[in-house]
Design an enzyme around this catalytic site. Sequence first.
Site, PDB file in Angstrom:
ATOM      1  N   SER B  40       6.018  -8.073   5.595  1.00 45.65           N
ATOM      2  CA  SER B  40       4.623  -7.565   5.044  1.00 45.65           C
ATOM      3  C   SER B  40       5.005  -6.646   3.746  1.00 45.65           C
ATOM      4  CB  SER B  40       4.124  -6.736   6.041  1.00 45.65           C
ATOM      5  OG  SER B  40       3.479  -7.563   7.081  1.00 45.65           O
ATOM      6  N   GLU B  61       7.660   4.687  13.683  1.00 47.04           N
ATOM      7  CA  GLU B  61       7.669   5.213  12.497  1.00 47.04           C
ATOM      8  C   GLU B  61       8.122   6.720  12.075  1.00 47.04           C
ATOM      9  OE1 GLU B  61       5.222   3.763  14.045  1.00 47.04           O
ATOM     10  OE2 GLU B  61       4.686   1.908  12.737  1.00 47.04           O
ATOM     11  N   PHE B  86       0.256   3.589   8.716  1.00 44.36           N
ATOM     12  CA  PHE B  86       1.162   4.104   9.622  1.00 44.36           C
ATOM     13  C   PHE B  86       2.334   4.787   8.861  1.00 44.36           C
ATOM     14  CE2 PHE B  86      -0.359  -0.272  11.289  1.00 44.36           C
ATOM     15  CZ  PHE B  86      -1.360   0.525  12.008  1.00 44.36           C
ATOM     16  N   HIS B 112      -0.752  -2.426   2.001  1.00 44.56           N
ATOM     17  CA  HIS B 112      -1.982  -2.811   2.442  1.00 44.56           C
ATOM     18  C   HIS B 112      -2.964  -1.577   2.496  1.00 44.56           C
ATOM     19  CE1 HIS B 112       0.906  -5.855   3.930  1.00 44.56           C
ATOM     20  NE2 HIS B 112      -0.258  -6.429   4.591  1.00 44.56           N
TER      21      HIS B 112
END
Lengths: 273, 318
Positions: B40, B61, B86, B112
């Site tokens: 991604s 994360e 995130f 994103h």
Amino acid sequence: MATQIRRDILRTVCQANSGHPGGSMSSADFLTVLYFDVMKQDPASWTRSGKGQDMFILSAGHLTPVYYSVLARAGYFPLEELGTFRRFGTRLQGHPSVRKGLPGIFQASGSLGQGLSAAAGAALGKRLDGDPNLVFCLCGDGESEEGQIWEAGMFAVYHKLDNLIAMTDWNGQQIDGPVDSVAGEGDLAAKWESWGWRVITADGHDIDSIRQAFALAKAGLGSGKPTMILFRSDMGHGVDFMAGTHKWHGSVPKPEQLEEALRQLGETPLGDF
Amino acid sequence: MKKYTDTGKKDTRSGFGAGLLAAGQADERVVALTADLKGSLKMDAFAAAFPERFIQCGIAEANMVGAAAGLAITGKIPFIGSFAEFVTGRVYDQLRQEVAYGNTNVKIASSHAGITLGEDGATHQTMEDIALMRALPGMVVLNPCDYNQTVQATLAAARYEGPVYIRFGRPSVPNFTPADEPFVIGKAIVLNEGADVSIIATGHTVWEALQAAEALEASGIKADVIDIATIKPLDEEAVVASAAKTGAVVVAEEHNHAGGLGEAVSSLLAARRPTPVEFVNGGDRFGQSGTPSALMEAYGIDAQHIADAARKAVSRKK
């Protein structure tokens, strides 16, 4: 030396009238051994990058009284500076800071559960650089309630960081009471073993046991596994009225209590670092 | 008005992937970490070229942020990548202590971003990230507008010494800035000069601002179009100079109102050059599922809304 460090801890928090003596007392013995007998380090040539030397990251950032006392006694900065702990303008911030130019501090900490991740990253950085030296990290047992500790635990195993030696000050106490009454953390040794770490349990107040634990830990280099040393300890160890209770996690002794504590630790006159 | 040509739609995250590879080739200290989103984040090429320097962290994360800080302490230049939410809201305290306060040379690659993430809906769409990152002392906040600019911004982030947040997106959008234009952190880019209104835009809204300026020109309103690729530190002189010239300002961003570029610009102008300002942003809302273009229209962050806001700003001039 560890007794001297304990006196430093108590004077430091009493001069500041603020700080966390309990956990500092429980980790005083093994941190003294670490800095005076185990770590490859040279205060005179210290840089934050840690190149060519061992590194230490304090994940349980509230243990600054013992951390600063050990660093000062090891020669990172003048002993008298301990008297500035927590005062405005000091390099000895309440929790470790990299912004005040205090030698020996590799990373900020205080918000719990994060230092083991940074230590794992530093260990990976050393490996990428072909630097054969070690990275040490100290966590609290109460701190290990943080989920990130276990994320870091998984990461260190997956990346085979056998140059990482973590320690837990397993004193069984946290702010609100005994660890088992606060969060039911359970058997840390079994947990770290199941996570895939080499686990060594030692008596955190017995110098021989501590030395043996570090020797065993260092022998893990080449094993492909990180090592966790669980030091069984007593919060407040060394002063009878402070030992074995959570009540001294973040409280400061009164002047007469300090005098009594120092008497128990060898009667050095008050104010003399 | 100056003409800009879309040389072919591309996603800005692919610009990050290309920039990361180039940064890795230019400097062996560059390492990349991800939390199970290698594809991604378009990190595949970097991972293939430098397998030792690509560090998979799994869906963890918080640890990724700390590990990156540790790597940075030893002298590496780590890029950590995940979806915008995130690597900001989820790990805010970690970014604050390990990266910002810890002053580690970590680059936060935030993909994103905004509602153009689209179909996954509000849990994955952050419209608050600019506010969070602006609030961290010393954090540099970049929001490039197209593929080419994202490549250059990534290279600039790698060269810069200190924490950098770089925000980019998922959808394919027009690619119109020069491929070889070096990115200067802290410098606004004046894309068009006009005397009547200043359209100040960032990220995906920059192309929309150019379309709005064309429409406005047809009705006799000439617009300054300013690309704010660096949100922090803001190019204050460029913003003040444009506002002084036109006397009317529109700020467009794919972000909510609170803490965004609009507030940064209006607080600057309130202090230095009081000017009517109109805002084109997501307001005070969560996102939802939909195609990127349907969402931008529904949330009022497209060329039509920018042109309307510009007319309103012009009408407010004394």
